[in-house]
Structures are given as C-alpha cells and as structure tokens.
Design a protein around this motif. Sequence first.
Motif, PDB file in Angstrom:
ATOM      1  N   GLY A 275       0.795  -1.223   0.000  1.00 15.68           N
ATOM      2  CA  GLY A 275       0.000   0.000   0.000  1.00 15.68           C
ATOM      3  C   GLY A 275       0.824   1.266   0.000  1.00 15.68           C
ATOM      4  N   HIS A 276       2.141   1.145   0.105  1.00 15.86           N
ATOM      5  CA  HIS A 276       2.998   2.336   0.018  1.00 15.86           C
ATOM      6  C   HIS A 276       2.802   2.987  -1.348  1.00 15.86           C
TER       7      HIS A 276
ATOM      8  N   LEU B 204       2.311   1.412  -5.198  1.00 16.68           N
ATOM      9  CA  LEU B 204       1.104   1.608  -5.994  1.00 16.68           C
ATOM     10  C   LEU B 204       1.402   2.329  -7.300  1.00 16.68           C
TER      11      LEU B 204
END
Length: 430
Positions: free
Chosen positions: A164-165, A169
Amino acid sequence: MAGAAGGAALAVTGATAGAAAGAETGAGTGPASDAAPDALSGRPRRRREFRGVWMATVANRDWPSRSGLTAEAQRAELLAHLDTAVERRLNAVVLQVRPTADALWPSPYEPWAQCLTGTQGRDPGWDPLGTAVEEAHARGLELHAWFNPYRVANHTDPTRLVAGHPARLRPDWVLPYGGKLYYDPGLPEVRRFVQDAMLDAVRRYDIDAVHWDDYFYPYPVAGQVFADDEAYARYGADFPDKAAWRRNNTDLLVSEMAVRIKETRKNVAFGISPFGVWRNIATDPEGSDSRAGVQTYDDLYADTRKWIREGWVDHVVPQLYWNIGLPAADYAKLLPWWDAVVRGTGVGLYVGEALYKAGDPAQPAAWQDPRELSRHLALAATYDSVGGHCFFAAKEVAEDRAGAMATVVADHYPTRVRPPKGRAQPPVSE
C-alpha cells in the motif's frame, strides 16, 4: 545530511568528506542587544538569534536510539533530547518527521515510519510529531518539522516497502539510484503528491517551520545514471538541456511549496538547509572561493541562490561543515559568500555547524580542538546577516564527546534568548 543522517554528502575535491544535515526558522535578526559583548568576538550580543539542533530519525541516527522501543521509552528519549536542548541554551529543534517517504504522525498519505517500530506502517501507539510540538513549546523551544521530499528508501527493493505504500502503488514514480529509491522530481504528479504529504503535517500541527535538507536530485554516484529520460522526453521540450529542466523542476518544488505553506498556515516559516557550496569560483565568477567536489547548482540541480533572491524561503541554513582554513572549502571564505547572498533580501541566514565532526579521530586535526566550533561562532558574529546557528546533531549535542558544545555554550550562550522570529520565548537567566 549525509549518510544515515539524510542530507549532504560533504564532498570536497571530489571525495565525500562527511555527513550533513538540514534545518532552521524565522527571518534575519536585527543587530545587537545591549547585553555584555560576546566573549570571543567582542561584538554586542543579539537580543534574538537562532540556536538550533537537528534531530535525525532516519536509520535511528539520533532518535529513537533504536527501533522497536515501547511508546513510553520513545517518548522518554524524545523528552530527554528536548531537555538537553534547553540545558544547552538552544531555542529550536529541527525534527526529521518524514525520513523515507514515511511519517512520524498518522498520515493519510504515507505509512508510519520504520524507525519507530522497526516495521514500516506499524502504528507506534502514540503521536510523535504531536507530542514533539507540544513538549517543545512547553519548554520555550521552536519545533521545525524536517521533511525529505524525494527519498523513498535506503535500498532499491520496492517489495521491502509496506504493502500500500505509494511507491508500490505507483512504480512509475520511482527510480533506483546509488543503492536507494527516489521519487522522480521530473513528474508533476510526484511534486504535487510530496507537497500534499508534507502539508498534511502543516495543516494538523502547530509547527513553527517547514524544513528541508539538501536532498533534491540525488548526490552524484560515479558510473550511475539517474534514469529520468522518459520524464524529460515528456516535459523537457522547452529547455536547452536536461540540467536546465532538472533545475526548473526543483525550482517548481520550492516555489510552489512556499506559496502552499503560507496558504495553509501563514505564520509557518519555510527554511532549507543546502550543501554549503552553490558553485565554485572556477565554475562561475560569482561562486565561492572553494574547490568543492559537489556544487548544488550543477550536481543537485538546486539553484539555492535563486531561491533566496526570489524570496521563496524565509531562511537558509547552509551546511558549512568544514573547518577554518580547509583549502578546498574554508569556513572563513564560505561564510562571507553566504552573508553577501542574503544581504538585503530579508531572508534569514543561520549557519549549519558540524558538531558531529568534533573529536572524531577520522576528521582533520582542526576538529580535535574543542574550540574549533566556538571560533566559527566568533567569526560569524562579525557578519550582520548571520542570525544564528544550527548544530548537527542531537546525539552529539547530548554526548559532546570533545566538549565542543560545552565550549560554544560557555563562550557564546550565557543565557537563553528568543529565536529571530516566531513564538515568544522569555529569556532565561542562569
């Protein structure tokens, strides 16, 4: 700051000479107070001056002392650093709150910083930035939030970043270089994102200043290429060469952020701590009398002089991390160059000082003398544009292995004073 500290690799004559940092506050000071004269320079002391310390969190350089401490232990260490700053009669702490595209506050843009728990993205169970602001102000200290705009990681493996960093992404935003990962400064969406991420802290906390260090485009690494050709092809058509385009990208980052900070909180200052050499005189007749192996204009694509002349920054904290008399980069020659650059601009000048070198056996002989830094301050007191100093870094302010900080305090800081501009702080007599 260089190395683990995050900032300037202090390159002299082509070789890295040490580490650097970044930070500051306010605007220039007026001349002097009616207090007793400075012990070494003989000049009247100023009613206000900047006395700062950088506190680096990347790789647990200064704080927390190691990752994985309990929230209570982290908080206790932080408060101890703030108390030490007060004991040393300092008035500002420059805390690194965004070391590697992660955050020391609950940011909606980026994950919790790895330096806190050892695991990027893990909630530490408290709000370090919020606590730092509150506790600094309770002690009469300014709190400057130090952000690194483009560094993503001190490695090149995106899979080591938390799921999710933003860099995972948007892998098209990221470039590997010199063993690290960086956001690409040539992409407008990157510039907007990193500004948004930093401004979240400005919006949510009563910080006194936004502080950037010297990492813009990365320091050159021999034999490696920063692979931004695709961005240059898309956005660089109006520029004579890639260097000019890169400098414009950095100008946009600075100028846009300057406007957005004031729109968000008009009383928050904006300061930048560049590597101490804009250009050598052999490269440019308007450059400094130096022979440094790095020049910010040419190697970091950072026209620091322009930012001062345009008034985009409230203060500048050049990292003059060299001793008096060093042939390639002499503190006594660089100081007047910076004094001349800021004169008449309204931009404050606070000098970055290499406390970390004092007593280090790997450093030149001048740094084995605990009086070296005190002589820096005595010399700086003879230049009206110099409004104070910032010391790298908090660990050395506390340990003071050679007594250099104690000598500075004894010679130049007989009482506490207020910073040049900003939050009121009553002087403390001792």
